[in-house]
Design a protein around this motif. Structure first.
Motif, PDB file in Angstrom:
ATOM      1  N   ASP A  31      49.682 111.929   2.920  1.00  0.00           N
ATOM      2  CA  ASP A  31      49.026 111.202   1.827  1.00  0.00           C
ATOM      3  C   ASP A  31      49.961 110.178   1.186  1.00  0.00           C
ATOM      4  OD1 ASP A  31      47.495 114.306   0.908  1.00  0.00           O
ATOM      5  OD2 ASP A  31      46.549 112.633   1.972  1.00  0.00           O
ATOM      6  N   THR A  32      51.212 110.174   1.590  1.00  0.00           N
ATOM      7  CA  THR A  32      52.176 109.225   1.038  1.00  0.00           C
ATOM      8  C   THR A  32      51.742 107.797   1.344  1.00  0.00           C
ATOM      9  OG1 THR A  32      54.019 110.767   1.180  1.00  0.00           O
ATOM     10  CG2 THR A  32      54.552 108.417   1.182  1.00  0.00           C
ATOM     11  N   ALA A  33      51.636 106.985   0.303  1.00  0.00           N
ATOM     12  CA  ALA A  33      51.171 105.608   0.456  1.00  0.00           C
ATOM     13  C   ALA A  33      51.197 104.917  -0.910  1.00  0.00           C
ATOM     14  CB  ALA A  33      49.743 105.574   1.006  1.00  0.00           C
ATOM     15  N   VAL A  34      50.965 103.626  -0.886  1.00  0.00           N
ATOM     16  CA  VAL A  34      50.651 102.899  -2.112  1.00  0.00           C
ATOM     17  C   VAL A  34      49.135 102.956  -2.287  1.00  0.00           C
ATOM     18  CG1 VAL A  34      50.745 100.714  -3.346  1.00  0.00           C
ATOM     19  CG2 VAL A  34      52.653 101.394  -1.863  1.00  0.00           C
ATOM     20  N   TYR A  35      48.709 103.393  -3.439  1.00  0.00           N
ATOM     21  CA  TYR A  35      47.283 103.542  -3.721  1.00  0.00           C
ATOM     22  C   TYR A  35      46.823 102.369  -4.592  1.00  0.00           C
ATOM     23  CZ  TYR A  35      47.126 108.166  -1.672  1.00  0.00           C
ATOM     24  OH  TYR A  35      47.156 109.209  -0.783  1.00  0.00           O
ATOM     25  N   TYR A  36      45.719 101.755  -4.178  1.00  0.00           N
ATOM     26  CA  TYR A  36      45.179 100.588  -4.859  1.00  0.00           C
ATOM     27  C   TYR A  36      43.782 100.885  -5.384  1.00  0.00           C
ATOM     28  CZ  TYR A  36      48.840  97.987  -2.402  1.00  0.00           C
ATOM     29  OH  TYR A  36      50.039  97.528  -1.917  1.00  0.00           O
ATOM     30  N   CYS A  37      43.539 100.428  -6.577  1.00  0.00           N
ATOM     31  CA  CYS A  37      42.208 100.487  -7.172  1.00  0.00           C
ATOM     32  C   CYS A  37      41.451  99.215  -6.807  1.00  0.00           C
ATOM     33  CB  CYS A  37      42.380 100.597  -8.682  1.00  0.00           C
ATOM     34  SG  CYS A  37      40.868 100.505  -9.631  1.00  0.00           S
ATOM     35  N   ASN A  38      40.162  99.342  -6.601  1.00  0.00           N
ATOM     36  CA  ASN A  38      39.328  98.190  -6.247  1.00  0.00           C
ATOM     37  C   ASN A  38      38.002  98.258  -6.982  1.00  0.00           C
ATOM     38  OD1 ASN A  38      36.887  97.396  -4.225  1.00  0.00           O
ATOM     39  ND2 ASN A  38      38.555  95.929  -4.045  1.00  0.00           N
ATOM     40  N   PHE A  39      37.598  97.123  -7.531  1.00  0.00           N
ATOM     41  CA  PHE A  39      36.264  96.982  -8.109  1.00  0.00           C
ATOM     42  C   PHE A  39      35.558  95.857  -7.358  1.00  0.00           C
ATOM     43  CE2 PHE A  39      35.946  98.799 -12.633  1.00  0.00           C
ATOM     44  CZ  PHE A  39      36.837  99.814 -12.365  1.00  0.00           C
ATOM     45  N   GLN A  40      34.380  96.121  -6.898  1.00  0.00           N
ATOM     46  CA  GLN A  40      33.537  95.065  -6.338  1.00  0.00           C
ATOM     47  C   GLN A  40      32.511  94.701  -7.401  1.00  0.00           C
ATOM     48  OE1 GLN A  40      31.656  95.951  -2.581  1.00  0.00           O
ATOM     49  NE2 GLN A  40      30.226  94.269  -2.797  1.00  0.00           N
ATOM     50  N   ILE A  41      32.638  93.493  -7.934  1.00  0.00           N
ATOM     51  CA  ILE A  41      31.774  93.023  -9.020  1.00  0.00           C
ATOM     52  C   ILE A  41      31.011  91.822  -8.510  1.00  0.00           C
ATOM     53  CG2 ILE A  41      31.679  92.204 -11.399  1.00  0.00           C
ATOM     54  CD1 ILE A  41      34.381  93.593 -11.854  1.00  0.00           C
ATOM     55  N   THR A  42      29.727  91.985  -8.373  1.00  0.00           N
ATOM     56  CA  THR A  42      28.838  91.015  -7.692  1.00  0.00           C
ATOM     57  C   THR A  42      29.472  90.671  -6.349  1.00  0.00           C
ATOM     58  OG1 THR A  42      29.809  89.101  -8.828  1.00  0.00           O
ATOM     59  CG2 THR A  42      27.928  90.172  -9.881  1.00  0.00           C
ATOM     60  N   LYS A  43      29.826  89.414  -6.113  1.00  0.00           N
ATOM     61  CA  LYS A  43      30.388  89.060  -4.810  1.00  0.00           C
ATOM     62  C   LYS A  43      31.917  89.032  -4.799  1.00  0.00           C
ATOM     63  CE  LYS A  43      30.059  84.084  -5.720  1.00  0.00           C
ATOM     64  NZ  LYS A  43      29.582  82.783  -5.233  1.00  0.00           N
ATOM     65  N   TYR A  44      32.530  89.451  -5.885  1.00  0.00           N
ATOM     66  CA  TYR A  44      33.976  89.355  -6.004  1.00  0.00           C
ATOM     67  C   TYR A  44      34.649  90.719  -5.879  1.00  0.00           C
ATOM     68  CZ  TYR A  44      32.704  84.813  -7.839  1.00  0.00           C
ATOM     69  OH  TYR A  44      32.164  83.571  -7.978  1.00  0.00           O
ATOM     70  N   ASN A  45      35.821  90.715  -5.262  1.00  0.00           N
ATOM     71  CA  ASN A  45      36.637  91.917  -5.131  1.00  0.00           C
ATOM     72  C   ASN A  45      37.884  91.779  -5.974  1.00  0.00           C
ATOM     73  OD1 ASN A  45      36.015  94.243  -3.470  1.00  0.00           O
ATOM     74  ND2 ASN A  45      35.697  92.779  -1.823  1.00  0.00           N
ATOM     75  N   TYR A  46      38.175  92.798  -6.753  1.00  0.00           N
ATOM     76  CA  TYR A  46      39.364  92.804  -7.587  1.00  0.00           C
ATOM     77  C   TYR A  46      40.232  93.992  -7.205  1.00  0.00           C
ATOM     78  CZ  TYR A  46      36.749  89.506 -10.456  1.00  0.00           C
ATOM     79  OH  TYR A  46      36.025  88.425 -10.884  1.00  0.00           O
ATOM     80  N   TRP A  47      41.541  93.735  -7.198  1.00  0.00           N
ATOM     81  CA  TRP A  47      42.498  94.777  -6.807  1.00  0.00           C
ATOM     82  C   TRP A  47      43.539  94.987  -7.899  1.00  0.00           C
ATOM     83  CZ3 TRP A  47      41.912  97.512  -2.347  1.00  0.00           C
ATOM     84  CH2 TRP A  47      41.045  96.988  -1.383  1.00  0.00           C
ATOM     85  N   GLY A  48      43.961  96.225  -8.040  1.00  0.00           N
ATOM     86  CA  GLY A  48      45.091  96.510  -8.893  1.00  0.00           C
ATOM     87  C   GLY A  48      46.395  96.227  -8.153  1.00  0.00           C
ATOM     88  N   GLN A  49      47.493  96.456  -8.858  1.00  0.00           N
ATOM     89  CA  GLN A  49      48.802  96.132  -8.291  1.00  0.00           C
ATOM     90  C   GLN A  49      49.322  97.224  -7.377  1.00  0.00           C
ATOM     91  OE1 GLN A  49      48.323  97.409 -11.237  1.00  0.00           O
ATOM     92  NE2 GLN A  49      49.906  98.969 -11.561  1.00  0.00           N
ATOM     93  N   GLY A  50      48.709  98.383  -7.435  1.00  0.00           N
ATOM     94  CA  GLY A  50      49.118  99.498  -6.589  1.00  0.00           C
ATOM     95  C   GLY A  50      50.056 100.447  -7.310  1.00  0.00           C
ATOM     96  N   THR A  51      49.970 101.706  -6.933  1.00  0.00           N
ATOM     97  CA  THR A  51      50.865 102.722  -7.480  1.00  0.00           C
ATOM     98  C   THR A  51      51.333 103.613  -6.323  1.00  0.00           C
ATOM     99  OG1 THR A  51      51.131 104.437  -9.184  1.00  0.00           O
ATOM    100  CG2 THR A  51      48.990 104.333  -8.093  1.00  0.00           C
ATOM    101  N   GLN A  52      52.619 103.891  -6.292  1.00  0.00           N
ATOM    102  CA  GLN A  52      53.196 104.639  -5.177  1.00  0.00           C
ATOM    103  C   GLN A  52      52.976 106.141  -5.361  1.00  0.00           C
ATOM    104  OE1 GLN A  52      55.032 103.513  -2.308  1.00  0.00           O
ATOM    105  NE2 GLN A  52      54.805 105.673  -1.706  1.00  0.00           N
ATOM    106  N   VAL A  53      52.517 106.772  -4.317  1.00  0.00           N
ATOM    107  CA  VAL A  53      52.410 108.234  -4.253  1.00  0.00           C
ATOM    108  C   VAL A  53      53.272 108.698  -3.096  1.00  0.00           C
ATOM    109  CG1 VAL A  53      50.897 110.189  -3.804  1.00  0.00           C
ATOM    110  CG2 VAL A  53      50.116 108.326  -5.280  1.00  0.00           C
ATOM    111  N   THR A  54      54.210 109.573  -3.396  1.00  0.00           N
ATOM    112  CA  THR A  54      55.094 110.114  -2.372  1.00  0.00           C
ATOM    113  C   THR A  54      54.986 111.634  -2.386  1.00  0.00           C
ATOM    114  OG1 THR A  54      56.624 108.258  -2.621  1.00  0.00           O
ATOM    115  CG2 THR A  54      57.450 110.230  -1.515  1.00  0.00           C
ATOM    116  N   VAL A  55      54.666 112.203  -1.237  1.00  0.00           N
ATOM    117  CA  VAL A  55      54.517 113.653  -1.110  1.00  0.00           C
ATOM    118  C   VAL A  55      55.640 114.155  -0.205  1.00  0.00           C
ATOM    119  CG1 VAL A  55      52.997 115.563  -0.531  1.00  0.00           C
ATOM    120  CG2 VAL A  55      52.033 113.401  -1.359  1.00  0.00           C
ATOM    121  N   SER A  56      56.488 114.989  -0.752  1.00  0.00           N
ATOM    122  CA  SER A  56      57.616 115.505   0.015  1.00  0.00           C
ATOM    123  C   SER A  56      57.256 116.842   0.648  1.00  0.00           C
ATOM    124  CB  SER A  56      58.832 115.658  -0.886  1.00  0.00           C
ATOM    125  OG  SER A  56      58.569 116.580  -1.924  1.00  0.00           O
ATOM    126  N   SER A  57      57.821 117.076   1.813  1.00  0.00           N
ATOM    127  CA  SER A  57      57.509 118.323   2.534  1.00  0.00           C
ATOM    128  C   SER A  57      58.487 119.432   2.170  1.00  0.00           C
ATOM    129  CB  SER A  57      57.545 118.063   4.038  1.00  0.00           C
ATOM    130  OG  SER A  57      58.799 117.535   4.403  1.00  0.00           O
TER     131      SER A  57
END
Length: 115
Positions: free
Chosen positions: A89-115
């Motif tokens: 699951d380790t990745a940069v996670y991005y939020c997305n809103f689709q508003i009418t015909k437009y897509n908006y993205w957040g800047q991303g937040t890092q999630v790191t899962v150690s074993s």
């Protein structure tokens, strides 16, 4: 102008939990889909979870039963509760809103899962 600000990422051990938040500002009238995507190093960005319309949810097979997406309309915020986290699951996670015909993205937040 719509802005999305994510928070809640971090480092967690396998089996642990995190909750991501994405707060939207600006005019989000006409939002069709809210969602979370992720991108691991060397991989393409992939869909993790979506809220379509008011309450229809969709999840990637890899996170079904472990992740839950939800929304707070009063706060214009979408959440991703992540349980039983795995190293993959380790990745940069991005939020997305689709508003009418437009897509908006957040800047991303890092999630790191150690074993």
């Amino acid at each position: 102008q719509v802005q999305l600000v994510e928070s809640g990422g971090g480092v967690v051990q396998a089996g642990g939990s995190l909750r991501l938040s994405c707060a939207a500002s600006g005019n989000i009238f006409g939002t069709l889909v809210m969602g979370w995507y992720r991108q691991a190093p060397g991989k393409q960005r992939e869909m993790v979870a979506l809220i379509i319309g008011q309450d229809t949810t969709k999840y990637a097979d890899s996170v079904k039963g472990r992740f839950t997406i939800s929304r707070d309309n009063l706060k214009n915020t979408v959440y991703l509760q992540m349980n039983s986290l795995r190293p993959e699951d380790t990745a940069v996670y991005y939020c997305n809103f689709q508003i009418t015909k437009y897509n908006y993205w957040g800047q991303g937040t890092q999630v790191t899962v150690s074993s």
